[in-house]
Design a protein around this motif. Structure first.
Motif, PDB file in Angstrom:
ATOM      1  N   ALA A 125      -1.567   5.282   6.294  1.00  0.00           N
ATOM      2  CA  ALA A 125      -2.083   4.791   5.193  1.00  0.00           C
ATOM      3  C   ALA A 125      -3.452   5.201   4.642  1.00  0.00           C
ATOM      4  O   ALA A 125      -3.841   5.029   3.572  1.00  0.00           O
ATOM      5  N   HIS A 126      -3.971   5.873   5.373  1.00  0.00           N
ATOM      6  CA  HIS A 126      -5.611   6.429   5.053  1.00  0.00           C
ATOM      7  C   HIS A 126      -5.720   7.911   4.969  1.00  0.00           C
ATOM      8  O   HIS A 126      -6.719   8.227   4.884  1.00  0.00           O
ATOM      9  N   PRO A 140       0.683  -1.177  -0.099  1.00  0.00           N
ATOM     10  CA  PRO A 140       0.060   0.237  -0.132  1.00  0.00           C
ATOM     11  C   PRO A 140       0.890   1.195   0.021  1.00  0.00           C
ATOM     12  O   PRO A 140       0.334   2.335  -0.622  1.00  0.00           O
ATOM     13  N   PHE A 141       2.061   1.326   0.682  1.00  0.00           N
ATOM     14  CA  PHE A 141       2.557   2.747   0.925  1.00  0.00           C
ATOM     15  C   PHE A 141       3.579   2.721  -0.410  1.00  0.00           C
ATOM     16  O   PHE A 141       3.771   3.915  -0.830  1.00  0.00           O
ATOM     17  N   CYS A 169       5.336  -2.072   5.417  1.00  0.00           N
ATOM     18  CA  CYS A 169       5.822  -3.481   6.014  1.00  0.00           C
ATOM     19  C   CYS A 169       7.025  -4.070   5.711  1.00  0.00           C
ATOM     20  O   CYS A 169       7.541  -3.507   4.612  1.00  0.00           O
ATOM     21  N   LYS A 207       1.202   4.375  -2.569  1.00  0.00           N
ATOM     22  CA  LYS A 207       0.973   6.075  -1.867  1.00  0.00           C
ATOM     23  C   LYS A 207       2.077   6.769  -2.384  1.00  0.00           C
ATOM     24  O   LYS A 207       1.756   7.965  -2.796  1.00  0.00           O
ATOM     25  N   SER A 209      -9.189  -4.873   5.613  1.00  0.00           N
ATOM     26  CA  SER A 209     -10.520  -5.154   5.157  1.00  0.00           C
ATOM     27  C   SER A 209     -10.789  -6.434   4.694  1.00  0.00           C
ATOM     28  O   SER A 209      -9.826  -7.084   4.337  1.00  0.00           O
ATOM     29  N   ASP A 216      -1.768  -6.400   4.279  1.00  0.00           N
ATOM     30  CA  ASP A 216      -1.166  -5.164   4.056  1.00  0.00           C
ATOM     31  C   ASP A 216      -1.416  -4.443   5.501  1.00  0.00           C
ATOM     32  O   ASP A 216      -2.460  -4.124   6.185  1.00  0.00           O
ATOM     33  N   CYS A 217      -0.080  -3.763   5.935  1.00  0.00           N
ATOM     34  CA  CYS A 217      -0.187  -2.892   6.817  1.00  0.00           C
ATOM     35  C   CYS A 217      -1.081  -1.677   6.849  1.00  0.00           C
ATOM     36  O   CYS A 217      -1.025  -0.930   5.696  1.00  0.00           O
ATOM     37  N   PHE A 239      -4.180  -1.791   6.514  1.00  0.00           N
ATOM     38  CA  PHE A 239      -5.345  -2.229   5.913  1.00  0.00           C
ATOM     39  C   PHE A 239      -5.856  -3.380   6.407  1.00  0.00           C
ATOM     40  O   PHE A 239      -5.278  -4.323   6.532  1.00  0.00           O
ATOM     41  N   ILE A 245     -11.249  -9.682   2.363  1.00  0.00           N
ATOM     42  CA  ILE A 245     -10.984  -9.946   0.991  1.00  0.00           C
ATOM     43  C   ILE A 245     -11.425 -11.540   1.028  1.00  0.00           C
ATOM     44  O   ILE A 245     -10.743 -12.292   1.235  1.00  0.00           O
ATOM     45  N   VAL A 246     -12.599 -11.504   0.154  1.00  0.00           N
ATOM     46  CA  VAL A 246     -13.281 -12.993   0.032  1.00  0.00           C
ATOM     47  C   VAL A 246     -12.659 -13.620  -1.095  1.00  0.00           C
ATOM     48  O   VAL A 246     -12.859 -12.812  -2.204  1.00  0.00           O
ATOM     49  N   PRO A 247     -11.995 -14.870  -1.060  1.00  0.00           N
ATOM     50  CA  PRO A 247     -11.546 -15.529  -2.355  1.00  0.00           C
ATOM     51  C   PRO A 247     -12.834 -15.544  -3.259  1.00  0.00           C
ATOM     52  O   PRO A 247     -13.674 -15.663  -2.901  1.00  0.00           O
ATOM     53  N   ASP A 248     -12.249 -15.564  -4.510  1.00  0.00           N
ATOM     54  CA  ASP A 248     -13.428 -15.949  -5.641  1.00  0.00           C
ATOM     55  C   ASP A 248     -14.171 -17.113  -5.324  1.00  0.00           C
ATOM     56  O   ASP A 248     -13.365 -18.218  -4.958  1.00  0.00           O
ATOM     57  N   ASP A 274      -7.582 -14.552  -8.050  1.00  0.00           N
ATOM     58  CA  ASP A 274      -7.663 -16.004  -7.515  1.00  0.00           C
ATOM     59  C   ASP A 274      -7.667 -17.117  -8.675  1.00  0.00           C
ATOM     60  O   ASP A 274      -7.344 -18.226  -8.416  1.00  0.00           O
TER      61      ASP A 274
END
Lengths: 219, 222
Positions: free
Chosen positions: B114-115, A55-56, B125, A59, B155, B150-151, B153, B157-160, A138
């Protein structure tokens, strides 16, 4: 006489303060560290070790790197190194990125931030898919590759031939050094002259980062 | 009920003496171990596996800190009257708490960077996790201690191709923007909640340790 001494003293103080703030006073250990294993053949470069899965890195690539790179002194080259060990498709990403950088070079592009850069297009597409759309591919490596190929306008057949280019292989071999750098404090990792790793936590602004890079270039 | 009533009476008449006596017994140590294990299990089973929220580097360190507290609690609970075992309990407990406070403070800073549009002042990370004393926790128990997220974050994340149950879908939607105590207002993120838990533990364990030491000094004087 009674007035002059304090005034000159004050002037001197003000001047030394100005000099002190202008030279910033970067210190080893807090602002940067010297790499135990320097990156080979990296004189006059700013190397950025990054991963699509970070993520960074996204950014920095959105708001920082494009701002600082044009401010680098004349003759200093900016070089992106993709880290293949991070992310499920790190190796595929490295292959595609290396191939596209060679393509960019063949197309006469000087900057990795040029709007026409196929490398940039693929990189931003991955960042966008991974971080904004939460895409994790996936279905497998082929579907991952497709995202980058589509964004850069390269066909699968073109990629399969182009990736065999010895220059691509040489670039990938060079990028092997990324892991040792990333191990120190993670990615994105900025390395000046292949020797000095910037401590990302000490950066407070793009301008401060440029100053630090300039100072490290003279070391 | 009478048990708690008599405990309250004891505490009211002499708080320090009561706490000093309790930390000579098993239950407080078991509470510390139990609460720590409970939090690790919730993080791993509920959030990581059931709601697909992957742990980041700092998150696995936070788990490690709770594990230290759990070990300390269990060791002391073998026989809290034995000073050696109890000191081991205090050392592991405080060490876990202090580590945990540092990790959650760092994670909170990363979360904010990050936000926001200002990614400065933190490190992203690391390419590989580094546990205290070089313990290879991530190779010993990758499912528990290998960072896969991820550092900053967390949320879901549902695999397909995964069919979510009704409750899973509800939780995935509930934490769509990451873990917050109050997701609707994005307030109290995971790092802040952990920090709060560690501070509570610090106060409780501190009161236990202080009462024990003061009691010892008093009895020596008498």
């Amino acid at each position: 006489m009674g007035f002059k001494l304090p005034r000159s003293l004050a002037k001197g103080l003000a001047l030394s303060l100005l000099v002190a703030t202008a030279s910033f006073g970067f210190t080893e250990g807090t602002d940067y560290v010297k790499l135990e294993k320097p990156i080979a053949n990296a004189d006059k470069t700013l190397i950025k070790v990054f991963s699509y899965d970070c993520p960074f890195c996204y950014k920095y690539d959105k708001a920082v790197t494009p701002v600082i790179v044009p401010k680098l002194p004349e003759g200093v080259t900016f070089r992106p190194f993709h880290l293949k060990t991070k992310g499920k498709y790190g190796e595929t990403a490295s292959q595609l990125f290396a191939t596209l950088l060679v393509k960019d070079q063949d197309n006469g592009l000087k900057s990795a931030f040029d709007e026409k850069s196929q490398f940039k297009k693929a990189k931003m597409a991955y960042y966008n898919a991974y971080h904004d759309k939460k895409e994790r591919w996936d279905a497998g490596a082929e579907s991952f590759l497709e995202t980058g190929l589509k964004a850069s306008g390269l066909s699968k057949a073109e990629f399969d031939t182009a990736k065999e280019d010895p220059r691509v292989k040489a670039l990938l071999a060079e990028w092997e050094q990324s892991y040792e750098v990333a191990k120190v404090q993670g990615v994105p990792a900025f390395v000046v002259n292949g020797k000095y790793l910037i401590k990302t936590a000490s950066i407070t602004s793009p301008d401060g980062m440029v100053e630090l890079i300039k100072e490290l270039l003279t070391k | 009920m009478n048990f708690f009533k008599s405990m309250w009476q004891e505490f009211k008449s002499c708080p320090m003496g009561a706490i000093a006596k309790w930390q000579d017994e098993r239950f407080l140590w078991l509470v510390m171990a139990g609460a720590s294990i409970f939090l690790i299990l919730v993080a791993h089973t509920l959030f990581q596996h059931y709601v697909y929220m992957k742990p980041c580097e700092q998150c696995v360190y936070i788990r490690f800190a709770f594990l230290c507290m759990a070990i300390g609690g269990l060791v002391a609970a073998i026989d809290p009257k034995n000073s050696v075992l109890k000191i081991i309990g205090y050392v592991f407990g405080f060490w876990g708490i202090i580590q945990g406070i540092m990790y959650s403070t760092k994670l909170n800073a990363i979360h904010h960077a990050a936000h926001s549009d200002n990614p400065f002042g933190v490190q992203g990370c690391s390419a590989e996790p580094r546990f205290p004393f070089g313990l290879p926790m991530d190779t010993w128990a990758p499912d528990w201690f290998k960072p896969t997220g991820d550092c900053g974050f967390d949320s879901p994340i549902v695999p397909d191709g995964v069919e979510l149950s009704g409750l899973q879908q509800f939780l995935v939607d509930f934490y769509a923007d990451g873990w917050y105590l109050f997701p609707a207002s994005h307030s109290v993120n995971m790092a802040q909640a952990c920090l709060f838990a560690y501070i509570v533990c610090f106060i409780l364990l501190g009161a236990m340790g202080a009462s024990w030491i003061l009691k010892m000094i008093q009895s020596k004087k008498a």
